[in-house]
Enzyme design. Sequence first.
Site, short mmCIF file in Angstrom:
data_model
loop_
_atom_site.label_atom_id
_atom_site.label_comp_id
_atom_site.label_asym_id
_atom_site.label_seq_id
_atom_site.Cartn_x
_atom_site.Cartn_y
_atom_site.Cartn_z
CE1 TYR A 139 4.39 2.38 -16.20
CE2 TYR A 139 4.10 1.40 -18.65
CZ TYR A 139 3.71 1.84 -17.43
OH TYR A 139 2.79 1.30 -17.10
CE LYS A 190 0.11 1.46 -0.62
NZ LYS A 190 -1.05 1.50 0.03
CG ASP A 223 -3.83 2.26 -1.25
OD1 ASP A 223 -3.43 3.74 -1.64
OD2 ASP A 223 -3.50 2.04 -0.26
CG ASP A 247 -0.60 2.38 -17.95
OD1 ASP A 247 -1.84 2.26 -18.59
OD2 ASP A 247 -0.14 1.20 -17.98
CG ASP A 251 -7.13 1.53 -18.49
OD1 ASP A 251 -6.57 2.81 -19.24
OD2 ASP A 251 -7.20 0.51 -18.59
#
Length: 361
Positions: A139, A190, A223, A247, A251
Amino acid sequence: MALPRKVAILPGDGIGKEVVAVGREILELYRTKAGFPLELWDLDLGADRYLRDGTTMPEDVFAEIRDNCGAVLLGALGDPRVPNLEHARDILLGMRFRLDLFANVRPCRALDDRLVPLKGKGAKDVDFVVFRENTEGIYVNVGGNFKKGTPDEIAVNEDINTRKGVERIIRAAFAWAQNHGKKTVHMADKSNAMRQSGDLWQRAFQEVARDYPASSAKHVYVDALCLFMVQAPERFEVIVTNNLFGDIITDLAAALHGGLGIACSASVHVTPDGTPRVGLFEPVHGSAPDIAGHDKANPLATVLTVGMLLEHLGFAGEERRLEQIVQAAVREKKCTADVGGTLGTKATGAFVLERLARELG
Ligand code: ATP
């Protein structure tokens, strides 16, 4: 040192204005009825102001927030009339980066079985908090294009991870877990694919964990985390992760406990010695232009956000109080359609205010 009790109120755009109107009334009630020493400062910033006179975030307003406010209550920023979102960048990212609000804290606690969409799971299974790193990662807008517009085009976005940035968000997550009686902290990355940054996160996580021996420190690939959040959300109490993964998973987390209309957040700076600094409090949802102005927006995310704000200002117990009122609104279906009710924004807000007024005596 206690934080100043001045609260900057920035409704912003779209449904931000409607939901912050409810949040403001709650703060006003605390001020007038319970005698909380709050000073409410209304800011006319957002797309309307930008389109009117080009103002985004005036320097003197920013300085006042930084030096003399304890919290900012923000609705949402985003407006189809400002396609490049210039105003939002200046206001939101300006505060996030310039105030160094590195910890984005997003509680994911289901307040009613009905809000949990998972088969065989209920409210008792969904109760965790995500600590999302808020100032680094992809970001920071470091990158570039080469041979743009040609078949050989190359686009690069750099993922920035600093030792300081990674360590402090991990530390904030462990400290919060310790202060809230949570036993397990999961770090999601990850590292099997993003080896360099993953290695930094892994080492920092192990090293910080040594300072919190009462907490169990567990690693999970992001994941796999998505899979487990759906299959077995009860495994999680505190999750810490980077900006991008945070982020995305928040959600997913919002969907586990009622959707965007009920998901709250805080962006704070946690100083090493615990000295409080001004924080930014906002519902997770955006400006939702599709429902803006129709009295359909769920204000309950903002009510919960105000609870986090009051807790930040040192009014212990008010987060829990507002959470219980939101729980009652959902149980009694005195809420908007997205969480199973039939009321509009204003009527849902009126229910909350009436309950709160009764409780504050
Ligand atoms: P922005 O561009 O500002 O991010 P958006 O519409 O793209 O806005 P969100 O506002 O986050 O994104 O929400 C996506 C959809 O979820 C909205 O279009 C709306 O239908 C629904 N939604 C979001 N917030 C609420 C809310 N508080 N109450 C009811 N529905 C909501």
